[in-house]
Design a protein around this motif. Sequence first.
Motif, PDB file in Angstrom:
ATOM      1  N   PHE A 153     -45.062   8.936  11.801  1.00 53.07           N
ATOM      2  CA  PHE A 153     -44.540   9.279  10.482  1.00 53.07           C
ATOM      3  C   PHE A 153     -45.731   9.685   9.627  1.00 53.07           C
ATOM      4  O   PHE A 153     -46.672   8.913   9.469  1.00 53.07           O
ATOM      5  N   LEU A 154     -45.653  10.871   9.062  1.00 51.16           N
ATOM      6  CA  LEU A 154     -46.780  11.430   8.332  1.00 51.16           C
ATOM      7  C   LEU A 154     -46.342  11.868   6.942  1.00 51.16           C
ATOM      8  O   LEU A 154     -45.423  12.670   6.797  1.00 51.16           O
ATOM      9  N   SER A 155     -46.988  11.327   5.923  1.00 49.70           N
ATOM     10  CA  SER A 155     -46.734  11.743   4.548  1.00 49.70           C
ATOM     11  C   SER A 155     -47.857  12.668   4.114  1.00 49.70           C
ATOM     12  O   SER A 155     -49.033  12.327   4.250  1.00 49.70           O
ATOM     13  N   ARG A 193     -39.671  17.091  12.819  1.00 48.90           N
ATOM     14  CA  ARG A 193     -38.609  16.905  11.831  1.00 48.90           C
ATOM     15  C   ARG A 193     -39.241  16.621  10.481  1.00 48.90           C
ATOM     16  O   ARG A 193     -40.301  16.016  10.399  1.00 48.90           O
ATOM     17  N   VAL A 194     -38.563  17.056   9.427  1.00 49.78           N
ATOM     18  CA  VAL A 194     -39.088  16.908   8.075  1.00 49.78           C
ATOM     19  C   VAL A 194     -38.060  16.209   7.200  1.00 49.78           C
ATOM     20  O   VAL A 194     -36.874  16.529   7.247  1.00 49.78           O
ATOM     21  N   LEU A 234     -37.472  21.478  11.496  1.00 49.29           N
ATOM     22  CA  LEU A 234     -37.965  22.618  10.724  1.00 49.29           C
ATOM     23  C   LEU A 234     -37.062  23.831  10.895  1.00 49.29           C
ATOM     24  O   LEU A 234     -36.754  24.540   9.943  1.00 49.29           O
ATOM     25  N   GLN A 235     -36.618  24.061  12.126  1.00 50.88           N
ATOM     26  CA  GLN A 235     -35.775  25.218  12.395  1.00 50.88           C
ATOM     27  C   GLN A 235     -34.461  25.127  11.632  1.00 50.88           C
ATOM     28  O   GLN A 235     -34.019  26.095  11.004  1.00 50.88           O
ATOM     29  N   ASP A 236     -33.832  23.947  11.668  1.00 48.16           N
ATOM     30  CA  ASP A 236     -32.559  23.781  10.968  1.00 48.16           C
ATOM     31  C   ASP A 236     -32.747  23.842   9.461  1.00 48.16           C
ATOM     32  O   ASP A 236     -31.917  24.402   8.740  1.00 48.16           O
ATOM     33  N   VAL A 250     -43.007  13.537   6.545  1.00 44.10           N
ATOM     34  CA  VAL A 250     -42.873  14.350   7.737  1.00 44.10           C
ATOM     35  C   VAL A 250     -42.877  13.443   8.946  1.00 44.10           C
ATOM     36  O   VAL A 250     -43.714  12.552   9.047  1.00 44.10           O
ATOM     37  N   THR A 251     -41.946  13.644   9.855  1.00 44.10           N
ATOM     38  CA  THR A 251     -41.919  12.828  11.056  1.00 44.10           C
ATOM     39  C   THR A 251     -42.229  13.685  12.261  1.00 44.10           C
ATOM     40  O   THR A 251     -41.692  14.772  12.419  1.00 44.10           O
ATOM     41  N   MET A 252     -43.119  13.190  13.098  1.00 42.98           N
ATOM     42  CA  MET A 252     -43.406  13.832  14.374  1.00 42.98           C
ATOM     43  C   MET A 252     -42.771  12.943  15.434  1.00 42.98           C
ATOM     44  O   MET A 252     -43.294  11.892  15.774  1.00 42.98           O
TER      45      MET A 252
END
Length: 236
Positions: A107-109, A122-123, A137-139, A231-233
């Motif tokens: 999980f990245l902020s 995913r964001v 990101l695509q969606d 932001v989640t990786m």
Amino acid sequence: AYLPGELGEFEGKSSRRILKYLLGLYGTKINWSRIEELATFLKLPLDRQMNHLSKGNKQKIGVILALIPDVELLILDEPTSGLDPLITSEVYRLLSEKRADTSCTIFLSSHLLAEVEKVADRVGIIRNGNIAEVATLQDLKGLAMKRVDLLFDESVSEATLRSKIPEHIIEELTVSNTRAYLLVNRGNLNALLKILSDVQFTNIDITSPDLEEIFLKFYHNDPTSSQKEIVTMEES
């Protein structure tokens, strides 16, 4: 594991002693060869006292603290704050490698949206303390807007275009000499294209907006909102 946006001060302690102490809290054997390898790569002086380090070098201690432990979940708050662009790029590469090698979820902020866009799966966008949107990101790009770039043979005025395009159709319109840039909700794209069929232009380019444009769209109607994004990786 959690990495705050700024490490606390360890007055009089070297980078090496700080890493030894904090990594020792995990109760597992410390891989010093890997630490020294990362320190050399990041150009972190291990034997210099923390109070003599620059902000960027202090942040590198945190980066190593994030990369070394074998954990299932890693939470990072502005992990590249104070780092130059080259080191920032390498840090994100190292984080991606860690995720691939260990299946660790990260999980990245961050407010560096251009960098986030390169690494996130995913964001999630937070607005006023609430999650406004979570998607890949695509969606997110598909659900949000389309950017329409128009090229004309000669200069065009913004007033002329606005007279042809109803205000409710577009989100933004910017004109610069022979180019016009429009942001439109995906649902209004066909209506816009129908209107533009009566406009004399030489080229049209339709693309998905970048993450920064999407983010600003969520705050468009509330400029006083506290701007922060998570932001989640996701694990592989």
